[in-house]
Design an enzyme around this catalytic site. Structure first.
Site, PDB file in Angstrom:
ATOM      1  CG  ASP A  10      -1.978  -1.127   1.180  1.00  0.00           C
ATOM      2  OD1 ASP A  10      -1.957  -1.933   0.239  1.00  0.00           O
ATOM      3  OD2 ASP A  10      -2.802  -1.216   2.119  1.00  0.00           O
ATOM      4  CG  HIS A  50     -11.319   0.961   0.359  1.00  0.00           C
ATOM      5  ND1 HIS A  50     -11.380  -0.345   0.790  1.00  0.00           N
ATOM      6  CD2 HIS A  50     -10.369   1.559   1.131  1.00  0.00           C
ATOM      7  CE1 HIS A  50     -10.513  -0.517   1.780  1.00  0.00           C
ATOM      8  NE2 HIS A  50      -9.879   0.602   2.005  1.00  0.00           N
ATOM      9  CG  HIS A  83      -8.561   5.091   2.993  1.00  0.00           C
ATOM     10  ND1 HIS A  83      -9.520   4.826   3.943  1.00  0.00           N
ATOM     11  CD2 HIS A  83      -7.960   3.906   2.733  1.00  0.00           C
ATOM     12  CE1 HIS A  83      -9.493   3.533   4.243  1.00  0.00           C
ATOM     13  NE2 HIS A  83      -8.563   2.947   3.510  1.00  0.00           N
ATOM     14  CE  LYS A 108      -4.005  -4.374   1.272  1.00  0.00           C
ATOM     15  NZ  LYS A 108      -4.737  -3.361   2.036  1.00  0.00           N
ATOM     16  CB  CYS A 153      -2.018  -2.971   5.236  1.00  0.00           C
ATOM     17  SG  CYS A 153      -3.743  -2.420   5.129  1.00  0.00           S
TER      18      CYS A 153
END
Ligand code: VGL
Ligand code: ZN
Length: 199
Positions: A10, A50, A83, A108, A153
């Site tokens: 990430d 997301h 986010h 993810k 994460c």
């Protein structure tokens, strides 16, 4: 000796200074990771991804603020500012992150009703992302993790990796933490207990 992979978690604009869920010093990991990549045969990047109105966003829970928790069908969930919205600039990788050597990008957190901290399983700890299958089929048994955030994460990915039997290292110099209510110390302890090498 089995093949080794670097899994870069990430490193996206929203987790860097100026981003929606900025991690202090988040951008400092970029040159460290770019140098680290040279030592690995395989490089995998992950991307928090997301949909709008994702269930992990405080804005999807009337009356709730970011960093409060709610109970989801799969357990406790921390609520975050909006986010890493799919396709947005905030979800893009940091512009200086090297991606030439990357052979796989795992996205993810795209299921509206469930968050995914780990690169291996969503937060129900049972829905797989496919990463374990990929590494397994490629004969990769050793992984090193770097990126953002150490205590979310990266840590959840490391715990799952150790549980799945990967020889797992976290490069703390190539990670930065959110550190919410002592989460960094808690997760460093859990990783050590699980046999993750912290270097
Ligand atoms: C992350 C919170 C929410 C992370 C992602 O990459 O650590 N943290 N989504
Ligand atoms: Zn997220």
């Amino acid at each position: 000796m089995s093949a080794k992979a670097l899994i870069v978690i990430d490193v996206q604009n929203d987790f860097c200074p100026g981003g929606a869920l900025a991690v202090t010093g988040g951008d400092e990991v970029v040159p460290v990771i770019n140098a680290l990549e040279q030592d690995f045969e395989h490089v995998v990047l992950t991307q928090d991804w997301h949909p709008q109105h994702h269930s992990s966003f405080a804005s999807s829970h009337p009356g709730k603020q970011a960093f409060e928790t709610v109970t989801m069908p799969y357990g406790e969930q921390t609520l975050w500012p909006d986010h890493c919205i799919q396709g947005s600039g905030g979800a893009a990788f940091h512009p200086h992150l090297s991606r030439t050597k990357c052979e796989l990008i795992i996205r993810k957190g795209f299921r509206p009703a469930i968050d995914s901290y780990s690169a291996f399983f969503e937060n129900d700890h049972t829905t797989p992302t496919g990463l374990s299958g990929y590494l397994g089929e490629r004969g990769i048994k050793e992984i090193t993790l770097a990126g953002l955030a150490t205590d979310y994460c990266v840590a959840y990915s490391a715990l799952d990796a150790a549980r799945l039997g990967f020889k797992t290292t976290v490069r703390l110099d190539a990670c930065r933490a959110i550190d919410l209510g002592g989460s960094l110390e808690t997760m460093l302890g859990r990783m050590k207990e699980a046999g993750v090498r912290l270097v």
